[in-house]
Design an enzyme around this catalytic site. Structure first.
Site, PDB file in Angstrom:
ATOM      1  N   TYR A 217      38.398  35.113  46.358  1.00 27.06           N
ATOM      2  CA  TYR A 217      37.933  36.003  45.293  1.00 27.06           C
ATOM      3  C   TYR A 217      39.065  36.936  44.870  1.00 27.06           C
ATOM      4  CZ  TYR A 217      35.621  39.988  43.095  1.00 27.06           C
ATOM      5  OH  TYR A 217      35.281  40.989  42.228  1.00 27.06           O
TER       6      TYR A 217
ATOM      7  N   SER B 129      39.700  43.732  40.590  1.00 24.87           N
ATOM      8  CA  SER B 129      38.965  44.205  41.770  1.00 24.87           C
ATOM      9  C   SER B 129      39.896  44.909  42.745  1.00 24.87           C
ATOM     10  CB  SER B 129      38.302  43.014  42.475  1.00 24.87           C
ATOM     11  OG  SER B 129      37.807  43.380  43.746  1.00 24.87           O
TER      12      SER B 129
END
Length: 353
Positions: A167, A142
């Site tokens: 995350y 990501s």
């Protein structure tokens, strides 16, 4: 190839499976179909691939009614025993791991979900690749890994040691874990740092979905950092094309790499990390304006401070993607938004009038 694609009830995974099937690959799709967001969207993605909701059972492989070379299994990546059985019986040529607990803000309130899915689940994938002969692994990372980095555009050789959400930390961990298995066991691993993916069948927790829904319901939207945000929005078809090129071109060892001044994105092991972004950041207010143009109406806005875990701007340097794979995402933002809105009103049986 025979490919395991995890996360096929998800946004990117469902589109990837469709493209792989269209070109003739055999695909096993895997997802746990959790309730992080509206499951109607998840089941809808599966149904358009011929996997009906009423035939899905946990740890049972079901065939598609539309594609002879597509089968699906509902499974948690944390379920190591069942995952091992799947790998042992199916003997995959390649694995693309897109299954993960997504979302920056959700990680602030539900951290355990990220450890279970993104860390434990990922080590199970790596172990199954190791023990069952899979030498071609691609996986979702990501743009969130860039964290406090303020150097734009973000380069895969930048330092990413300062994440600002769990995350992001879990995705950075995936890259480190993958490198270890590339080094020790010769598994070709490629991490894909996705930059704000959008398009039809998109995630209901993402800005485009939330803004469109609110606008059509006559409600206001929350605009964080008082609108002073930029995102390298990347259309789903561009993302999938990049993923397919990575699957077809497994990472190779960099013969020139050394431990003194080697690049962070390559290694002496068969390891690689790519950014997949549009290389053209869009101001959040311009993004909202494009939605308004498609809808033919103004959206009421609530301007709010920057949220914890968010970054003000993302901007992908995709030079490696261009050089290695001859590819650069390029879908114009208005075109992508128009396509999404058309899908949205059809899926929810609405009208733009």
């Amino acid at each position: 190839m025979k490919i395991l694609v995890t996360g096929t009830a998800g946004f990117i995974g469902s589109h990837l499976a469709k493209r792989l099937l269209e070109r003739g690959d055999e695909v096993i799709g895997l997802d746990n179909i959790n309730d992080y967001y509206d499951q109607r969207v998840k089941y809808g993605r599966l149904e358009r691939a011929g996997i009906a909701q009423d035939v899905i059972e946990y740890n049972k492989i079901v065939p598609s009614s539309l594609h002879v070379n597509y089968r699906f299994i509902k499974l948690n990546l944390e379920d190591k025993a069942s995952l091992e059985t799947l790998f042992a019986s199916e003997k995959f040529d390649a694995v693309c791991n897109l299954a993960a607990q997504a979302g920056v803000r959700y990680s602030l309130s539900n951290p355990q979900a990220y450890i279970d899915s993104n860390i434990i689940g990922f080590i199970n994938i790596l172990e199954c690749c190791r023990h069952y002969g899979v030498k071609n692994l691609s996986y979702a990372s990501s743009s969130s890994v860039y964290g406090l980095n303020e150097t734009l555009p973000f380069s895969t050789d930048d330092n990413v040691d300062h994440p600002i959400s769990l995350y992001a930390a879990s995705k950075k961990s995936n890259e480190l874990m993958a490198h270890t298995y590339s080094h020790l066991f010769g598994i070709a691993t490629t991490g894909l740092r996705f930059f704000t993916v959008y398009g039809p069948w998109g995630r209901p927790d993402m800005a485009l979905f939330l803004f469109t829904k609110a606008a059509l319901e006559g409600k206001s939207i929350d605009v964080f950092n008082n609108g002073e945000m930029q995102r390298d929005f990347t259309y789903i078809d561009d993302i999938v094309e990049g993923v397919i090129r990575v699957i077809d071109n497994p990472a190779k060892s960099d013969a020139l790499w050394n431990g003194k001044d080697g690049r962070a994105s390559t290694s002496s092991a068969p390891y690689k990390v790519y950014n997949i972004g549009n290389n053209n950041p869009v101001k959040l207010m311009d993004f909202i304006e494009a939605i308004e143009k498609k809808l033919g109406k103004k959206i009421e806005k609530n301007f709010l401070p920057l949220q914890a875990g968010d970054v003000p701007a993302t901007f992908a340097d995709v030079s490696d993607l261009v050089e290695d794979l001859g590819y650069k995402p390029a879908t114009p933002i208005q075109e992508g938004i128009d396509t999404f809105v058309d899908w949205y009103v059809e899926f929810y049986h609405l009208s733009l009038k």
